[in-house]
Design a protein around this motif. Structure first.
Motif, PDB file in Angstrom:
ATOM      1  N   GLU A 143       0.834  -1.190   0.000  1.00  0.00           N
ATOM      2  CA  GLU A 143       0.000   0.000   0.000  1.00  0.00           C
ATOM      3  C   GLU A 143       0.875   1.249   0.000  1.00  0.00           C
ATOM      4  O   GLU A 143       1.580   1.533   0.971  1.00  0.00           O
ATOM      5  CB  GLU A 143      -0.903  -0.012   1.243  1.00  0.00           C
ATOM      6  N   ASP A 144       0.855   1.938  -1.115  1.00  0.00           N
ATOM      7  CA  ASP A 144       1.552   3.218  -1.256  1.00  0.00           C
ATOM      8  C   ASP A 144       2.993   3.168  -0.754  1.00  0.00           C
ATOM      9  O   ASP A 144       3.412   4.005   0.048  1.00  0.00           O
ATOM     10  CB  ASP A 144       0.788   4.329  -0.509  1.00  0.00           C
ATOM     11  N   VAL A 145       3.725   2.186  -1.214  1.00  0.00           N
ATOM     12  CA  VAL A 145       5.124   2.059  -0.793  1.00  0.00           C
ATOM     13  C   VAL A 145       5.986   3.032  -1.592  1.00  0.00           C
ATOM     14  O   VAL A 145       5.891   3.090  -2.813  1.00  0.00           O
ATOM     15  CB  VAL A 145       5.637   0.622  -0.988  1.00  0.00           C
ATOM     16  N   SER A 146       6.795   3.794  -0.890  1.00  0.00           N
ATOM     17  CA  SER A 146       7.698   4.737  -1.546  1.00  0.00           C
ATOM     18  C   SER A 146       9.073   4.688  -0.896  1.00  0.00           C
ATOM     19  O   SER A 146       9.180   4.601   0.323  1.00  0.00           O
ATOM     20  CB  SER A 146       7.169   6.178  -1.449  1.00  0.00           C
ATOM     21  N   PHE A 147      10.101   4.716  -1.720  1.00  0.00           N
ATOM     22  CA  PHE A 147      11.471   4.938  -1.242  1.00  0.00           C
ATOM     23  C   PHE A 147      12.352   5.243  -2.439  1.00  0.00           C
ATOM     24  O   PHE A 147      11.948   5.006  -3.585  1.00  0.00           O
ATOM     25  CB  PHE A 147      11.999   3.736  -0.437  1.00  0.00           C
ATOM     26  N   GLU A 148      13.531   5.778  -2.187  1.00  0.00           N
ATOM     27  CA  GLU A 148      14.444   6.096  -3.291  1.00  0.00           C
ATOM     28  C   GLU A 148      15.818   5.534  -2.987  1.00  0.00           C
ATOM     29  O   GLU A 148      16.171   5.329  -1.831  1.00  0.00           O
ATOM     30  CB  GLU A 148      14.614   7.606  -3.507  1.00  0.00           C
ATOM     31  N   MET A 149      16.584   5.324  -4.054  1.00  0.00           N
ATOM     32  CA  MET A 149      17.976   4.896  -3.898  1.00  0.00           C
ATOM     33  C   MET A 149      18.850   5.669  -4.861  1.00  0.00           C
ATOM     34  O   MET A 149      18.456   5.899  -6.006  1.00  0.00           O
ATOM     35  CB  MET A 149      18.137   3.408  -4.238  1.00  0.00           C
ATOM     36  N   ASP A 150      20.035   5.997  -4.421  1.00  0.00           N
ATOM     37  CA  ASP A 150      21.051   6.541  -5.325  1.00  0.00           C
ATOM     38  C   ASP A 150      21.832   5.391  -5.932  1.00  0.00           C
ATOM     39  O   ASP A 150      21.823   4.278  -5.408  1.00  0.00           O
ATOM     40  CB  ASP A 150      22.038   7.431  -4.552  1.00  0.00           C
ATOM     41  N   ARG A 151      22.549   5.720  -6.985  1.00  0.00           N
ATOM     42  CA  ARG A 151      23.457   4.732  -7.555  1.00  0.00           C
ATOM     43  C   ARG A 151      24.502   4.372  -6.489  1.00  0.00           C
ATOM     44  O   ARG A 151      25.041   5.241  -5.820  1.00  0.00           O
ATOM     45  CB  ARG A 151      24.157   5.348  -8.767  1.00  0.00           C
ATOM     46  N   GLY A 152      24.773   3.088  -6.335  1.00  0.00           N
ATOM     47  CA  GLY A 152      25.762   2.646  -5.351  1.00  0.00           C
ATOM     48  C   GLY A 152      25.207   2.494  -3.947  1.00  0.00           C
ATOM     49  O   GLY A 152      25.911   2.074  -3.042  1.00  0.00           O
ATOM     50  N   ASP A 153      23.946   2.813  -3.773  1.00  0.00           N
ATOM     51  CA  ASP A 153      23.327   2.671  -2.453  1.00  0.00           C
ATOM     52  C   ASP A 153      23.002   1.212  -2.138  1.00  0.00           C
ATOM     53  O   ASP A 153      22.799   0.404  -3.046  1.00  0.00           O
ATOM     54  CB  ASP A 153      21.984   3.429  -2.411  1.00  0.00           C
ATOM     55  N   VAL A 154      22.949   0.936  -0.855  1.00  0.00           N
ATOM     56  CA  VAL A 154      22.419  -0.346  -0.410  1.00  0.00           C
ATOM     57  C   VAL A 154      21.198  -0.054   0.447  1.00  0.00           C
ATOM     58  O   VAL A 154      21.292   0.643   1.453  1.00  0.00           O
ATOM     59  CB  VAL A 154      23.456  -1.136   0.410  1.00  0.00           C
ATOM     60  N   THR A 155      20.042  -0.539   0.000  1.00  0.00           N
ATOM     61  CA  THR A 155      18.824  -0.362   0.784  1.00  0.00           C
ATOM     62  C   THR A 155      18.371  -1.731   1.243  1.00  0.00           C
ATOM     63  O   THR A 155      18.360  -2.684   0.465  1.00  0.00           O
ATOM     64  CB  THR A 155      17.723   0.303  -0.060  1.00  0.00           C
ATOM     65  N   VAL A 156      18.048  -1.842   2.520  1.00  0.00           N
ATOM     66  CA  VAL A 156      17.610  -3.119   3.062  1.00  0.00           C
ATOM     67  C   VAL A 156      16.147  -3.007   3.471  1.00  0.00           C
ATOM     68  O   VAL A 156      15.767  -2.091   4.200  1.00  0.00           O
ATOM     69  CB  VAL A 156      18.475  -3.543   4.263  1.00  0.00           C
ATOM     70  N   LEU A 157      15.335  -3.923   2.946  1.00  0.00           N
ATOM     71  CA  LEU A 157      13.925  -3.976   3.333  1.00  0.00           C
ATOM     72  C   LEU A 157      13.799  -4.979   4.461  1.00  0.00           C
ATOM     73  O   LEU A 157      14.219  -6.126   4.324  1.00  0.00           O
ATOM     74  CB  LEU A 157      13.056  -4.432   2.158  1.00  0.00           C
ATOM     75  N   ILE A 158      13.253  -4.545   5.591  1.00  0.00           N
ATOM     76  CA  ILE A 158      13.021  -5.475   6.690  1.00  0.00           C
ATOM     77  C   ILE A 158      11.540  -5.454   7.049  1.00  0.00           C
ATOM     78  O   ILE A 158      10.801  -4.556   6.636  1.00  0.00           O
ATOM     79  CB  ILE A 158      13.870  -5.141   7.939  1.00  0.00           C
ATOM     80  N   GLY A 159      11.149  -6.456   7.792  1.00  0.00           N
ATOM     81  CA  GLY A 159       9.760  -6.510   8.226  1.00  0.00           C
ATOM     82  C   GLY A 159       9.362  -7.940   8.505  1.00  0.00           C
ATOM     83  O   GLY A 159      10.049  -8.865   8.095  1.00  0.00           O
ATOM     84  N   PRO A 160       8.249  -8.127   9.227  1.00  0.00           N
ATOM     85  CA  PRO A 160       7.799  -9.486   9.530  1.00  0.00           C
ATOM     86  C   PRO A 160       7.421 -10.233   8.253  1.00  0.00           C
ATOM     87  O   PRO A 160       7.194  -9.601   7.216  1.00  0.00           O
ATOM     88  CB  PRO A 160       6.559  -9.271  10.410  1.00  0.00           C
ATOM     89  N   SER A 161       7.365 -11.563   8.351  1.00  0.00           N
ATOM     90  CA  SER A 161       6.987 -12.310   7.154  1.00  0.00           C
ATOM     91  C   SER A 161       5.553 -11.966   6.791  1.00  0.00           C
ATOM     92  O   SER A 161       4.716 -11.746   7.660  1.00  0.00           O
ATOM     93  CB  SER A 161       7.163 -13.810   7.373  1.00  0.00           C
ATOM     94  N   GLY A 162       5.307 -11.867   5.494  1.00  0.00           N
ATOM     95  CA  GLY A 162       3.998 -11.465   5.032  1.00  0.00           C
ATOM     96  C   GLY A 162       3.818  -9.961   4.996  1.00  0.00           C
ATOM     97  O   GLY A 162       2.732  -9.454   4.730  1.00  0.00           O
ATOM     98  N   SER A 163       4.898  -9.220   5.265  1.00  0.00           N
ATOM     99  CA  SER A 163       4.775  -7.768   5.272  1.00  0.00           C
ATOM    100  C   SER A 163       4.827  -7.181   3.872  1.00  0.00           C
ATOM    101  O   SER A 163       4.576  -6.000   3.680  1.00  0.00           O
ATOM    102  CB  SER A 163       5.891  -7.166   6.122  1.00  0.00           C
ATOM    103  N   GLY A 164       5.175  -8.010   2.874  1.00  0.00           N
ATOM    104  CA  GLY A 164       5.182  -7.529   1.494  1.00  0.00           C
ATOM    105  C   GLY A 164       6.553  -7.163   0.976  1.00  0.00           C
ATOM    106  O   GLY A 164       6.683  -6.708  -0.152  1.00  0.00           O
TER     107      GLY A 164
END
Lengths: 249, 308
Positions: A24-45
């Motif tokens: 639901e309305d997920v937003s985020f940005e990354m620069d080149r060379g960035d490392v973004t980690v998505l965390i959350g409980p299982s089933g969180s999407g």
């Protein structure tokens, strides 16, 4: 459009499976060379979000701009997109009938159109890179889980992707095999690879992430640099999740 | 009980010896069978370089004399001589049986792969494939042959390039019939095998940028076809035996020739026992051949490893 500040821009992405809203309305940005980690409980999407980026899952609403190009556009050539976005799976998904070299060389040979020799050379180089110089001709069933996952990483790298997606790359591994995979991922971070990672390895996330995105129930609850998110979470839900994870370690 | 008292190692060695004797006998029988067949065929093609065309490789009189000289076998001397006398006709018929089976199986396979792929991965084409498979599997093979031969009179439409390859063009009708029918059965076996290829294999193929068709070709088929070998061998074996139905549209293959000789000599039992043994030898050859193929293409960890 493609300035360095929005290499990957995810804006208000929503997805339903039938009636169930999984993003639901997920937003985020990354620069080149960035490392973004998505965390959350299982089933969180979080895995679903990852798969929307290379269109293994289809988002119904929102926008995903990769290097200035709309990933969700119906006119987009998905195969072209996937050529440039590498993916590593939780269950490795190595091609069971091919050797390590065969697994890594298939994409360069059949998708990029390299010659047999070039594809093999590239595959060998990538396998060396993940520390599997001795296992060129082993079949997946002859490799340990950690080795299989490193082949999986080499397979994705051989396409020379501009973005790497990791979908819980260590979740299916025995604890003693996790380290070797994380080590390879560390190496990629050091080389400046742009990486979007779904993982439960919080210490890894803390060390390498430029940004952590905490998802729950298909929504971004909180995002920020690891020090902030791990040490001073603003949302109560974030804190509770991190406590639960920590008590499992 | 006696064997139970022996040490395990000894028991094992005895069992090994039994097995190797069995294997040796099987190989010897196979060599005799195929040796006889091939030499008979070559003799015929070269216009009787070894024995005159139509004569058995060994004179029946000599066989009768040999049997007669061995106590215990003397009673079968006349029968043995009679069987040897049949061999030129039977080996001719076996040639057609082998060719019809091999060609039908091969062309049927080329049809079966796209049929199975359509069935599993197609949308509209899945329905076409399903319809074809059910129609061909759901009606008697003999009826299909009759439609082709009597109904469509296919024998008179054999294209020039194919006409005359066999002494009678009706052989092509049989090949077409068995190809169309066999393709449906082969498609079913292959479909089952394709469905057992893990979904993650396809996801991984798509994720490196292979198209759906490329993924099927480079990832799914190499695995699925390996899985299919054991059950596909059934179709090979069935087809060898079903090819005898070609006799009913006057193709002079093995069964046809056996039937003709039997109705002339009234030695039904002996002739059909010999014919049956010939089919059995072909079937055993086919399954041994496919076991060999399975071993040759085996990949560690892929599919169930067969027990030795």
């Amino acid at each position: 459009m493609s300035d360095d500040n929005d290499f990957l821009r995810v804006t208000d992405v929503s997805k339903w499976y039938g009636d169930e809203k999984v993003l639901e309305d997920v937003s985020f940005e990354m620069d080149r060379g960035d490392v973004t980690v998505l965390i959350g409980p299982s089933g969180s999407g979080k895995s679903t979000m990852l798969r929307c980026v290379n269109r293994l899952a289809e988002a119904q609403e929102g926008s995903i701009l990769l290097d200035g190009e709309e990933v969700l556009s119906p006119d987009l050539d998905v195969d072209e997109l996937r050529r440039e976005v590498g993916m590593v799976f939780q269950g490795f998904n190595l091609f069971a009938h091919l050797t390590a070299v065969g697994n890594v060389a298939l994409g360069p040979r059949r998708v990029l159109g390299l010659s047999e020799t070039e594809a093999r050379e590239r595959a060998e180089a990538q396998l060396e890179r993940v520390g599997l110089g001795e296992q060129f001709d082993s079949y997946p069933a002859e490799l340990s889980g950690g080795q299989q996952q490193r082949v999986g990483i080499a397979r994705a790298l051989a396409m020379e992707p501009k973005l790497m997606l990791f979908d819980e790359p260590t979740s299916a591994l025995d604890p003693e095999l996790i380290g070797e995979v994380l080590e390879v991922m560390h190496g990629l971070v050091d080389e400046g690879m742009t990486m979007l990672v779904v993982t439960h390895e919080m210490s890894f996330a803390r060390e390498v992430a430029d940004e952590i995105v905490f998802l729950d129930d298909g929504r971004v609850v909180e995002r920020g640099p690891p020090e902030q998110l791990f040490d001073r979470p603003e949302e109560e839900r974030t804190g509770r999740f991190l406590e639960r994870i920590a008590s499992h370690d | 009980m006696a064997s139970a008292t022996r040490p395990a190692a000894v028991r094992e060695r005895v069992a090994d010896a039994d097995r190797s004797v069995g294997r040796l006998l099987l190989v010897a029988a196979g060599a005799l069978f195929w040796g006889w067949l091939v030499v008979s065929w070559v003799n015929r093609w070269l216009g009787g370089v070894i024995v005159p065309v139509g004569q058995p490789l060994v004179p029946p009189g000599a066989v009768e004399a040999t049997f007669g000289a061995i106590p215990g076998l003397a009673a079968y001397a006349a029968d043995a001589a009679f069987v040897v006398e049949l061999t030129p006709e039977l080996s001719r018929g076996t040639w057609l049986t082998v060719v019809i089976t091999a060609v039908s199986l091969f062309v049927g396979f080329l049809m079966a792969v796209p049929l199975a792929v359509s069935r599993v991965y197609g949308r509209f084409s899945a329905w076409i494939s399903l319809g074809y498979t059910e129609l061909l599997r759901g009606t008697p093979l003999l009826a299909q042959l009759f439609v082709l031969y009597y109904g469509l009179n296919l024998a008179s439409y054999v294209p020039g390039a194919f006409s005359g390859v066999f002494a009678r063009d009706v052989v092509w009708v049989a090949i077409v019939g068995f190809t169309l029918n066999g393709a449906a059965y082969q498609a079913e076996y292959i479909r089952g095998a394709l469905e057992s290829v893990e979904e993650g294999q396809i996801t991984a193929g798509r994720a490196i940028g292979l198209s759906k068709l490329e993924t099927i070709y480079y990832v799914v088929l190499p695995q699925g076809l390996r899985y299919a070998i054991p059950s596909w061998t059934n179709e090979f074996v069935y087809l060898i035996k079903y090819s005898s139905l070609a006799a009913f549209i006057t193709v002079p293959e093995l069964y046809y020739r056996a039937d003709q000789i039997a109705s002339e000599t009234f030695r039904y039992t002996l002739i059909f026992v010999v014919t049956g043994v010939t089919y059995l030898a072909l079937v055993l050859t086919a399954s041994k051949l496919m076991e060999g193929v399975e071993d040759r293409v085996a990949i560690p960890g892929l599919g169930a490893e067969r027990e030795e």
